[in-house]
Design a protein around this motif. Structure first.
Motif, PDB file in Angstrom:
ATOM      1  N   UNK A   1       6.238  -5.598  10.280  1.00 45.95           N
ATOM      2  CA  UNK A   1       7.253  -6.243   9.436  1.00 45.95           C
ATOM      3  C   UNK A   1       8.637  -5.814   9.898  1.00 45.95           C
ATOM      4  N   UNK A   2       9.505  -6.791  10.064  1.00 50.48           N
ATOM      5  CA  UNK A   2      10.866  -6.505  10.528  1.00 50.48           C
ATOM      6  C   UNK A   2      11.611  -5.656   9.505  1.00 50.48           C
ATOM      7  N   UNK A   3      12.220  -4.588   9.967  1.00 52.58           N
ATOM      8  CA  UNK A   3      12.970  -3.687   9.096  1.00 52.58           C
ATOM      9  C   UNK A   3      12.241  -2.392   8.808  1.00 52.58           C
ATOM     10  N   UNK A   4      10.931  -2.355   9.090  1.00 53.07           N
ATOM     11  CA  UNK A   4      10.143  -1.143   8.856  1.00 53.07           C
ATOM     12  C   UNK A   4      10.405  -0.164   9.994  1.00 53.07           C
ATOM     13  N   UNK A   5      10.800   1.066   9.626  1.00 51.32           N
ATOM     14  CA  UNK A   5      11.052   2.106  10.627  1.00 51.32           C
ATOM     15  C   UNK A   5       9.880   3.064  10.733  1.00 51.32           C
ATOM     16  N   UNK A   6       9.361   3.510   9.595  1.00 48.65           N
ATOM     17  CA  UNK A   6       8.247   4.461   9.597  1.00 48.65           C
ATOM     18  C   UNK A   6       7.233   4.069   8.534  1.00 48.65           C
ATOM     19  N   UNK A   7       6.000   4.553   8.721  1.00 45.51           N
ATOM     20  CA  UNK A   7       4.921   4.306   7.763  1.00 45.51           C
ATOM     21  C   UNK A   7       4.292   5.641   7.390  1.00 45.51           C
ATOM     22  N   UNK A   8       4.145   5.872   6.099  1.00 44.19           N
ATOM     23  CA  UNK A   8       3.382   7.021   5.610  1.00 44.19           C
ATOM     24  C   UNK A   8       2.199   6.448   4.837  1.00 44.19           C
ATOM     25  N   UNK A   9       1.001   6.810   5.246  1.00 47.64           N
ATOM     26  CA  UNK A   9      -0.195   6.294   4.578  1.00 47.64           C
ATOM     27  C   UNK A   9      -0.802   7.358   3.682  1.00 47.64           C
ATOM     28  N   UNK A  10      -0.925   7.022   2.425  1.00 50.29           N
ATOM     29  CA  UNK A  10      -1.633   7.870   1.470  1.00 50.29           C
ATOM     30  C   UNK A  10      -2.826   7.093   0.923  1.00 50.29           C
ATOM     31  N   UNK A  11      -3.352   6.205   1.770  1.00 52.06           N
ATOM     32  CA  UNK A  11      -4.491   5.387   1.378  1.00 52.06           C
ATOM     33  C   UNK A  11      -5.760   6.216   1.430  1.00 52.06           C
ATOM     34  N   UNK A  12      -6.669   5.952   0.500  1.00 49.51           N
ATOM     35  CA  UNK A  12      -7.950   6.651   0.433  1.00 49.51           C
ATOM     36  C   UNK A  12      -9.079   5.649   0.558  1.00 49.51           C
ATOM     37  N   UNK A  13     -10.187   6.094   1.122  1.00 51.12           N
ATOM     38  CA  UNK A  13     -11.373   5.241   1.266  1.00 51.12           C
ATOM     39  C   UNK A  13     -12.280   5.462   0.062  1.00 51.12           C
ATOM     40  N   UNK A  14     -12.643   4.350  -0.544  1.00 49.16           N
ATOM     41  CA  UNK A  14     -13.613   4.376  -1.651  1.00 49.16           C
ATOM     42  C   UNK A  14     -14.569   3.215  -1.450  1.00 49.16           C
ATOM     43  N   UNK A  15     -15.786   3.376  -1.887  1.00 46.90           N
ATOM     44  CA  UNK A  15     -16.765   2.300  -1.744  1.00 46.90           C
ATOM     45  C   UNK A  15     -16.393   1.162  -2.686  1.00 46.90           C
ATOM     46  N   UNK A  16     -16.912  -0.036  -2.382  1.00 43.02           N
ATOM     47  CA  UNK A  16     -16.608  -1.208  -3.209  1.00 43.02           C
ATOM     48  C   UNK A  16     -16.989  -0.993  -4.669  1.00 43.02           C
ATOM     49  N   UNK A  17     -18.052  -0.250  -4.930  1.00 42.68           N
ATOM     50  CA  UNK A  17     -18.490   0.011  -6.306  1.00 42.68           C
ATOM     51  C   UNK A  17     -17.462   0.853  -7.061  1.00 42.68           C
ATOM     52  N   UNK A  18     -16.738   1.695  -6.371  1.00 40.87           N
ATOM     53  CA  UNK A  18     -15.734   2.548  -7.014  1.00 40.87           C
ATOM     54  C   UNK A  18     -14.396   1.834  -7.188  1.00 40.87           C
ATOM     55  N   UNK A  19     -14.269   0.641  -6.619  1.00 40.85           N
ATOM     56  CA  UNK A  19     -12.986  -0.063  -6.643  1.00 40.85           C
ATOM     57  C   UNK A  19     -12.955  -1.163  -7.705  1.00 40.85           C
ATOM     58  N   UNK A  20     -13.708  -1.055  -8.759  1.00 38.05           N
ATOM     59  CA  UNK A  20     -13.678  -2.028  -9.841  1.00 38.05           C
ATOM     60  C   UNK A  20     -12.529  -1.731 -10.784  1.00 38.05           C
ATOM     61  N   UNK A  21     -11.976  -2.748 -11.403  1.00 38.88           N
ATOM     62  CA  UNK A  21     -10.880  -2.566 -12.355  1.00 38.88           C
ATOM     63  C   UNK A  21      -9.583  -2.269 -11.649  1.00 38.88           C
ATOM     64  N   UNK A  22      -8.666  -1.613 -12.349  1.00 36.66           N
ATOM     65  CA  UNK A  22      -7.362  -1.287 -11.756  1.00 36.66           C
ATOM     66  C   UNK A  22      -7.339   0.185 -11.394  1.00 36.66           C
ATOM     67  N   UNK A  23      -7.189   0.465 -10.149  1.00 35.63           N
ATOM     68  CA  UNK A  23      -7.215   1.836  -9.655  1.00 35.63           C
ATOM     69  C   UNK A  23      -5.828   2.396  -9.617  1.00 35.63           C
TER      70      UNK A  23
END
Length: 126
Positions: free
Chosen positions: A104-126
């Protein structure tokens, strides 16, 4: 005599055309053309944090056909620095999200705090 005048007019027109062509192809402009020139595109204002975050969110959402489920990814922007938080289904989606955000134009750096969870754990609003 009128034949000579016609040749001179044609020669002057040809010379003016050549000068205009050289100028359009990168020749040095005159002072008057410098003041009328539009500013270069590179000097356009940087997007606001809100605009940048929205652009990254849009890019992430548009990547769903490539397998990215961005429903639970939150985007925060500050002075061109993007932070991705939330959960995804696997490690490949983290790499894809980072790659898309970097594009994306304008992005200088990326910090990822994403976590992996199984599809079963990703129900509702996390």
């Amino acid at each position: 005599m009128s034949h000579r005048i016609g040749i001179r007019i044609a020669a002057m027109a040809l010379l003016m055309s050549a000068c205009a062509s050289a100028l359009a192809q990168g020749g040095k402009p005159t002072a008057s053309s410098q003041t009328a020139a539009a500013p270069p595109a590179a000097s356009s204002p940087a997007p606001t944090d809100h605009q940048l975050a929205a652009a990254v969110r849009h890019a992430l959402h548009a990547t769903r056909k490539r397998g990215l489920k961005s429903t639970f990814i939150r985007v925060h922007a500050r002075d061109g620095a993007i932070t991705l938080t939330g959960v995804v289904a696997d490690q490949d989606q983290i790499a894809l999200a980072i790659s898309v955000a970097q594009g994306v134009q304008g992005v200088r750096t990326i910090a990822s705090k994403l976590e992996v969870r199984s599809d079963g754990e990703m129900k509702g609003s996390q």
